[in-house]
Scaffold this motif. Structure first.
Motif, PDB file in Angstrom:
ATOM      1  N   VAL A   1       0.731  -1.074  -0.171  1.00 33.21           N
ATOM      2  CA  VAL A   1      -0.068   0.088   0.102  1.00 33.21           C
ATOM      3  C   VAL A   1       0.848   1.047   0.077  1.00 33.21           C
ATOM      4  CG1 VAL A   1      -1.721   1.539   1.274  1.00 33.21           C
ATOM      5  CG2 VAL A   1      -1.884  -1.214   1.143  1.00 33.21           C
ATOM      6  N   PHE A   2       1.649   1.359   0.967  1.00 27.51           N
ATOM      7  CA  PHE A   2       2.757   2.553   1.157  1.00 27.51           C
ATOM      8  C   PHE A   2       3.536   2.559  -0.291  1.00 27.51           C
ATOM      9  CE2 PHE A   2       2.633   1.997   5.955  1.00 27.51           C
ATOM     10  CZ  PHE A   2       1.206   2.558   5.878  1.00 27.51           C
ATOM     11  N   LEU A   3       3.848   1.626  -0.888  1.00 29.09           N
ATOM     12  CA  LEU A   3       4.772   1.918  -1.814  1.00 29.09           C
ATOM     13  C   LEU A   3       3.928   1.760  -3.442  1.00 29.09           C
ATOM     14  CD1 LEU A   3       7.826  -0.334  -0.652  1.00 29.09           C
ATOM     15  CD2 LEU A   3       7.563   2.224  -0.523  1.00 29.09           C
ATOM     16  N   VAL A   4       2.807   1.828  -3.351  1.00 32.24           N
ATOM     17  CA  VAL A   4       1.953   1.256  -4.658  1.00 32.24           C
ATOM     18  C   VAL A   4       2.040   2.536  -5.480  1.00 32.24           C
ATOM     19  CG1 VAL A   4      -0.134   2.604  -3.809  1.00 32.24           C
ATOM     20  CG2 VAL A   4      -0.272   0.835  -5.467  1.00 32.24           C
ATOM     21  N   HIS A   5       2.248   2.522  -6.761  1.00 30.86           N
ATOM     22  CA  HIS A   5       2.211   3.420  -7.955  1.00 30.86           C
ATOM     23  C   HIS A   5       0.913   3.216  -8.992  1.00 30.86           C
ATOM     24  CE1 HIS A   5       6.140   5.071  -6.904  1.00 30.86           C
ATOM     25  NE2 HIS A   5       6.563   3.653  -6.524  1.00 30.86           N
ATOM     26  N   PRO A   6       0.482   4.321  -9.393  1.00 33.68           N
ATOM     27  CA  PRO A   6       0.817   5.719  -9.339  1.00 33.68           C
ATOM     28  C   PRO A   6       0.590   6.204  -7.689  1.00 33.68           C
ATOM     29  CG  PRO A   6      -1.158   5.826 -10.323  1.00 33.68           C
ATOM     30  CD  PRO A   6      -0.616   4.368 -10.470  1.00 33.68           C
ATOM     31  N   LYS A   7       1.093   7.302  -7.402  1.00 33.25           N
ATOM     32  CA  LYS A   7       1.010   7.806  -6.127  1.00 33.25           C
ATOM     33  C   LYS A   7      -0.250   8.229  -5.608  1.00 33.25           C
ATOM     34  CE  LYS A   7       3.615  10.756  -2.698  1.00 33.25           C
ATOM     35  NZ  LYS A   7       4.703  11.595  -2.703  1.00 33.25           N
ATOM     36  N   ALA A   8      -1.056   8.520  -6.740  1.00 30.11           N
ATOM     37  CA  ALA A   8      -2.509   8.991  -6.418  1.00 30.11           C
ATOM     38  C   ALA A   8      -3.371   7.818  -5.869  1.00 30.11           C
ATOM     39  CB  ALA A   8      -3.288   9.713  -7.902  1.00 30.11           C
TER      40      ALA A   8
END
Length: 277
Positions: free
Chosen positions: A91-98
């Motif tokens: 979750v914390f490293l998911v992309h895109p940041k949005a």
């Protein structure tokens, strides 16, 4: 204060700083704390579900009352948080940041809707209209912020997003202080022999105090974190800060409010128990 006392205080402060940095940089501590949050949220979610089932079995003839919707939203909010913290690395490293912002902000918005629902259930038509209007405005504004982050992710948009969440929390805290306080004062005017007066006073006063406090703390912490990177939430390397923050503003308030509102509705039709219109 003596020199030895000052020296001891400095040593203690240094040790605490070193411990804090060690915990923040340790993957074992990170996993342990975030999984602990996952377990805490899962427990509260399960309690809300059990309460919802008990209410439904007690009064199946009633529709989706405010009480049922409140417990359902608590089940959803805490359940989503449990899943997010259970998969914190992804979750914390998911992309895109949005997408990361959406996953982390949405439970907070649902938490806002769930607890302002308590005020909406008061017998005041204007308050119900205010609840719907405020929630629609908040969700629309948040969607705009998410779109802006998706299109052009920069520090300015992120700052606006954090300030917006801080303002929303302040509005919620102010709403509980005004309307909850108003109802508390109104109940105090009832004759002392009124049935259930003391119990209702305790219930309204406790829920108002808990909700006001948790939203006020959320407002302050999110507002400060917008300008101080050392207090940034929802990142892997700030596990202790996340533990303290989420326990204080969501887990403990949810558990306390569910405990206070644990009473089942009467089986007979009550004038104080209305389906949502």
């Amino acid at each position: 204060m003596t020199d030895s006392s000052v020296e001891m205080a400095q040593i203690l402060a240094t040790e605490m700083t070193n411990w804090w940095e060690e915990v923040n940089e340790s993957t074992q501590w990170q996993d342990g704390i975030f999984f602990a949050l996952c377990g805490a949220y899962a427990l509260v979610s399960a309690i809300a579900l059990v309460q919802l089932v008990r209410i439904q079995m007690r009064v199946p003839e009633y529709g989706w009352t405010t009480q049922k919707v409140f417990h359902l939203m608590n089940f959803v909010v805490n359940g989503v948080r449990a899943v997010l913290f259970g998969f914190h690395h992804q979750v914390f490293l998911v992309h895109p940041k949005a997408l990361c912002w959406i996953l982390l902000d949405l439970p907070g918005l649902l938490f806002f809707s769930a607890y302002t629902l308590l005020a909406r259930s008061l017998p005041t038509d204007k308050l119900r209209i205010t609840y719907i209007s405020v929630n629609v405005a908040v969700y629309l504004a948040q969607v705009v912020i998410w779109v802006c982050i998706w299109v052009n992710d920069n520090s300015t948009v992120e700052l606006v997003g954090k300030i917006f969440m801080s303002v929303v929390s302040f509005i919620a805290a102010l709403g509980f202080l005004l309307y909850g306080g108003r109802l508390f004062i109104m109940l105090r005017r009832f004759p002392i022999e009124s049935k259930g007066r003391r119990k209702k006073l305790h219930e309204v006063g406790s829920v108002t105090a808990i909700c006001f406090t948790c939203f006020l703390i959320r407002c302050i912490v999110v507002g400060v974190s917008a300008f101080d990177r050392d207090l940034t939430l929802d990142v892997l390397d700030h596990p202790v800060l996340n533990l303290i923050y989420y326990m204080v503003v969501e887990v403990l308030p949810s558990a306390l409010v569910l405990f206070i509102l644990r009473k089942l509705p009467p089986k007979r039709v009550s004038a104080q128990y209305h389906p949502i219109q």
